[in-house]
Write an enzyme that holds these catalytic residues in place. Structure first.
Site, mmCIF file in Angstrom:
data_model
loop_
_atom_site.group_PDB
_atom_site.id
_atom_site.type_symbol
_atom_site.label_atom_id
_atom_site.label_comp_id
_atom_site.label_asym_id
_atom_site.label_seq_id
_atom_site.Cartn_x
_atom_site.Cartn_y
_atom_site.Cartn_z
ATOM 1 N N GLU A 186 -2.050 -4.571 -7.691
ATOM 2 C CA GLU A 186 -2.632 -5.108 -6.454
ATOM 3 C C GLU A 186 -3.284 -6.461 -6.710
ATOM 4 O O GLU A 186 -4.036 -6.628 -7.672
ATOM 5 C CB GLU A 186 -3.669 -4.106 -5.914
ATOM 6 C CG GLU A 186 -3.552 -3.858 -4.447
ATOM 7 C CD GLU A 186 -2.211 -3.227 -4.032
ATOM 8 O OE1 GLU A 186 -1.379 -3.963 -3.456
ATOM 9 O OE2 GLU A 186 -2.009 -2.034 -4.265
ATOM 10 N N HIS A 187 -2.976 -7.421 -5.833
ATOM 11 C CA HIS A 187 -3.455 -8.808 -5.956
ATOM 12 C C HIS A 187 -2.924 -9.456 -7.235
ATOM 13 O O HIS A 187 -3.504 -10.410 -7.738
ATOM 14 C CB HIS A 187 -4.984 -8.886 -5.887
ATOM 15 C CG HIS A 187 -5.505 -8.656 -4.487
ATOM 16 N ND1 HIS A 187 -5.919 -9.670 -3.667
ATOM 17 C CD2 HIS A 187 -5.653 -7.512 -3.777
ATOM 18 C CE1 HIS A 187 -6.317 -9.160 -2.506
ATOM 19 N NE2 HIS A 187 -6.167 -7.850 -2.550
ATOM 20 N N ASP A 243 0.413 -10.292 -7.215
ATOM 21 C CA ASP A 243 1.590 -11.057 -6.772
ATOM 22 C C ASP A 243 1.333 -12.567 -6.773
ATOM 23 O O ASP A 243 2.114 -13.333 -7.328
ATOM 24 C CB ASP A 243 2.101 -10.573 -5.398
ATOM 25 C CG ASP A 243 1.067 -10.619 -4.290
ATOM 26 O OD1 ASP A 243 -0.140 -10.794 -4.589
ATOM 27 O OD2 ASP A 243 1.451 -10.471 -3.116
ATOM 28 N N SER A 274 12.678 -3.198 22.102
ATOM 29 C CA SER A 274 11.980 -2.359 21.124
ATOM 30 C C SER A 274 11.270 -1.241 21.851
ATOM 31 O O SER A 274 10.649 -1.465 22.897
ATOM 32 C CB SER A 274 10.961 -3.158 20.317
ATOM 33 O OG SER A 274 10.171 -2.261 19.542
ATOM 34 N N LEU A 304 1.814 -0.385 5.534
ATOM 35 C CA LEU A 304 3.064 0.157 5.002
ATOM 36 C C LEU A 304 4.226 -0.796 5.274
ATOM 37 O O LEU A 304 5.381 -0.468 5.037
ATOM 38 C CB LEU A 304 3.336 1.544 5.593
ATOM 39 C CG LEU A 304 2.231 2.567 5.293
ATOM 40 C CD1 LEU A 304 2.570 3.928 5.895
ATOM 41 C CD2 LEU A 304 1.975 2.693 3.804
ATOM 42 N N SER A 347 6.372 -4.819 9.240
ATOM 43 C CA SER A 347 6.939 -6.150 9.514
ATOM 44 C C SER A 347 8.155 -6.411 8.625
ATOM 45 O O SER A 347 9.192 -6.867 9.103
ATOM 46 C CB SER A 347 5.874 -7.242 9.340
ATOM 47 O OG SER A 347 5.320 -7.232 8.041
ATOM 48 N N ASP A 406 7.012 -7.176 -0.135
ATOM 49 C CA ASP A 406 7.363 -6.241 0.939
ATOM 50 C C ASP A 406 8.844 -6.325 1.280
ATOM 51 O O ASP A 406 9.527 -5.317 1.443
ATOM 52 C CB ASP A 406 6.552 -6.546 2.203
ATOM 53 C CG ASP A 406 5.065 -6.409 1.975
ATOM 54 O OD1 ASP A 406 4.685 -5.909 0.892
ATOM 55 O OD2 ASP A 406 4.301 -6.823 2.858
HETATM 56 P P1 ADP Z 1 2.316 -4.127 8.685
HETATM 57 O O1 ADP Z 1 3.463 -4.923 8.167
HETATM 58 O O2 ADP Z 1 1.325 -3.786 7.636
HETATM 59 O O3 ADP Z 1 2.734 -2.906 9.444
HETATM 60 P P2 ADP Z 1 1.915 -6.545 10.176
HETATM 61 O O4 ADP Z 1 0.787 -7.039 10.989
HETATM 62 O O5 ADP Z 1 2.374 -7.355 9.036
HETATM 63 O O6 ADP Z 1 1.535 -5.057 9.724
HETATM 64 O O7 ADP Z 1 3.202 -6.338 11.114
HETATM 65 C C1 ADP Z 1 3.074 -5.598 12.297
HETATM 66 C C2 ADP Z 1 3.778 -6.348 13.410
HETATM 67 O O8 ADP Z 1 5.198 -6.312 13.184
HETATM 68 C C3 ADP Z 1 3.580 -5.704 14.769
HETATM 69 O O9 ADP Z 1 2.399 -6.152 15.367
HETATM 70 C C4 ADP Z 1 4.822 -6.180 15.519
HETATM 71 O O10 ADP Z 1 4.640 -7.491 15.986
HETATM 72 C C5 ADP Z 1 5.890 -6.212 14.427
HETATM 73 N N1 ADP Z 1 6.650 -4.957 14.421
HETATM 74 C C6 ADP Z 1 6.739 -4.058 13.410
HETATM 75 N N2 ADP Z 1 7.541 -3.029 13.751
HETATM 76 C C7 ADP Z 1 7.997 -3.272 14.997
HETATM 77 C C8 ADP Z 1 8.840 -2.591 15.913
HETATM 78 N N3 ADP Z 1 9.399 -1.421 15.623
HETATM 79 N N4 ADP Z 1 9.088 -3.166 17.117
HETATM 80 C C9 ADP Z 1 8.542 -4.351 17.431
HETATM 81 N N5 ADP Z 1 7.718 -5.027 16.619
HETATM 82 C C10 ADP Z 1 7.431 -4.509 15.432
HETATM 83 MG MG MG Z 2 3.335 -6.826 7.284
#
Ligand code: ADP
Ligand code: MG
Length: 389
Positions: free
Chosen positions: A39-40, A42, A73, A131, A134, A178
């Site tokens: 962790e940290h 990277d 979505s 998790l 994104s 990721d």
């Molecule tokens: P994490 O990657 O930790 O879950 P992030 O803030 O990096 O959190 O990414 C989350 C964002 O990714 C959401 O707010 C949305 O904009 C986008 N996202 C992720 N999954 C979906 C999905 N299934 N449909 C639409 N947007 C999504």
């Molecule tokens: Mg993310």
């Protein structure tokens, strides 16, 4: 976390059918991930060891005329559309659509003739829980577009493209871990990634064979000041590396740690550096144990990683410390916060039969302290991005 309601692949095709009145040409899936250890490290050019989750994002897709992209979505139930102009300028498409537009942008920037497409997205990866929903979205979209268009994009180049989508189009500064996990992981393996060279190696991590499970607990802690603290840690690490005359903290050898620490100006900097250097070593030690098939024995390294994040790097919060302590007290072989810190998830390595008991113990400890109940899910190392049918 999500339970097992209608299968995510089914939801993606049903969504496609409803949004577009026809069946998709295919479905592509990419997983969320947890970082087992590292962790940290990277941004210090060091080592990380993520593995892919069975929780996945699925994109159902079909081609449509060039220069047009339409995306539904289940997250919001909306259908959005964008064309070549909007894709050409980072930031033009905003909100969740930016992750999809960003992938189109990154592929086109790299010179690939991206096909127009209709897409429908469903996901079991919880959003914003650390998790990496994104990267799952980027990876599923990228794989779908590469396949639909018959584009020649080698697997080893795909993580960088997805990362560029997020860094440059969405505008979120993340490393390449990721996306590497979402794209390159293999079932039954963790992905050993050298963040300096971007070299990856698949390390056997067969929990079933060892009679073990990894329990992922969502601390549900609000991310207090996470962005500012992240920037501050990064800055401290970069300044320390400069003071030590090395390109990055990865270049401080474990055997030379005490000498390096003696050359640093203050206790806080010394503790930050000690975390990074010892954490890199813990990743290497974990990899060595896993290569030997000694899965049970990595528990101590996981717990040591947590102590280092708590005491030296100062990135934990009471909710994650409580989850780690309660899991260990209930018999977990090791436990640590995973992700950038200030909330997010905790993972615990447990005997498979103990998973529910450990989860219940953490839930009880949370109730005692008045914290909102943690979500939990048992995971096995799963495959990276793939075509489903
Ligand atoms: P994490 O990657 O930790 O879950 P992030 O803030 O990096 O959190 O990414 C989350 C964002 O990714 C959401 O707010 C949305 O904009 C986008 N996202 C992720 N999954 C979906 C999905 N299934 N449909 C639409 N947007 C999504
Ligand atoms: Mg993310």
């Amino acid at each position: 976390m999500t339970g097992h309601h209608p299968d995510v692949a089914h939801r993606a095709s049903a969504g496609f059918q409803t949004a577009y009145g026809e069946a998709p040409a295919g479905r592509w899936a990419a997983p969320g991930r947890v970082n087992l250890i590292g962790e940290h490290t990277d941004y210090n050019d060091g080592f990380v060891l993520p593995f892919a989750l069975p929780l996945r994002t699925v994109v159902a897709a079909a081609p449509q005329p060039a220069g047009n992209w339409t995306v539904w979505s289940e997250l919001t139930g909306e259908t959005i559309g964008f064309g070549a102009d909007e894709v050409a300028t980072p930031g033009r498409v905003t909100g969740w659509g930016a992750y999809v537009a960003g992938v189109v942008w990154a592929l086109r920037e790299a010179g690939h003739p991206v096909p127009g497409a209709r897409l429908a997205i469903a996901s079991d990866v919880p959003l914003g829980a650390g998790l990496s929903s994104s990267a799952a979205l980027e990876a599923a979209t990228l794989t779908a577009l590469v396949d639909l268009g018959g584009l020649e994009v080698p697997a080893e180049h795909q993580p960088r493209l997805a990362q560029r989508a997020e860094n440059r189009y969405v505008g979120a500064p993340t490393g390449v871990m990721d996306q590497s996990a979402a794209i390159r992981c293999l079932a039954g393996h963790a992905l050993f990634l050298d963040c300096r060279t971007e070299r990856v190696e698949h390390i056997p991590f067969d929990l079933d064979l060892a009679g073990l499970a990894v329990l992922v607990l969502d601390s549900r802690a609000p991310h207090r000041h996470a962005d500012g603290e992240y920037a501050a840690r990064r800055d401290t690490c970069e300044k320390a590396a400069a003071l030590l005359g090395v390109p990055a903290l990865r270049d401080v050898p474990t055997v030379g740690l005490d000498d390096a620490l003696a050359r640093l100006p203050d206790d806080e900097t010394r503790r930050r550096v000690r975390h990074v250097v010892t954490e890199d070593q813990r990743v290497l030690d974990t990899v060595a144990l896993l290569r030997d098939g000694r899965v049970r024995h990595i528990g101590g390294l996981l717990t040591a990683s947590h102590a280092s994040m708590r005491d030296d790097f100062a990135i934990t919060v009471p909710e994650v410390d409580t989850a780690v302590d309660a899991a260990l007290a209930a018999g977990a072989l090791g436990a640590r916060m995973t992700g950038g810190g200030f909330g997010g998830c905790v993972l615990a390595l447990v005997d498979a039969d103990d998973a529910e008991r450990v989860a219940a113990a953490v839930t009880a400890a949370y109730a005692e302290r008045g914290f909102a109940a943690p979500g939990h899910v048992t995971v096995t190392p799963s495959a990276g991005a793939t075509r489903l049918d």
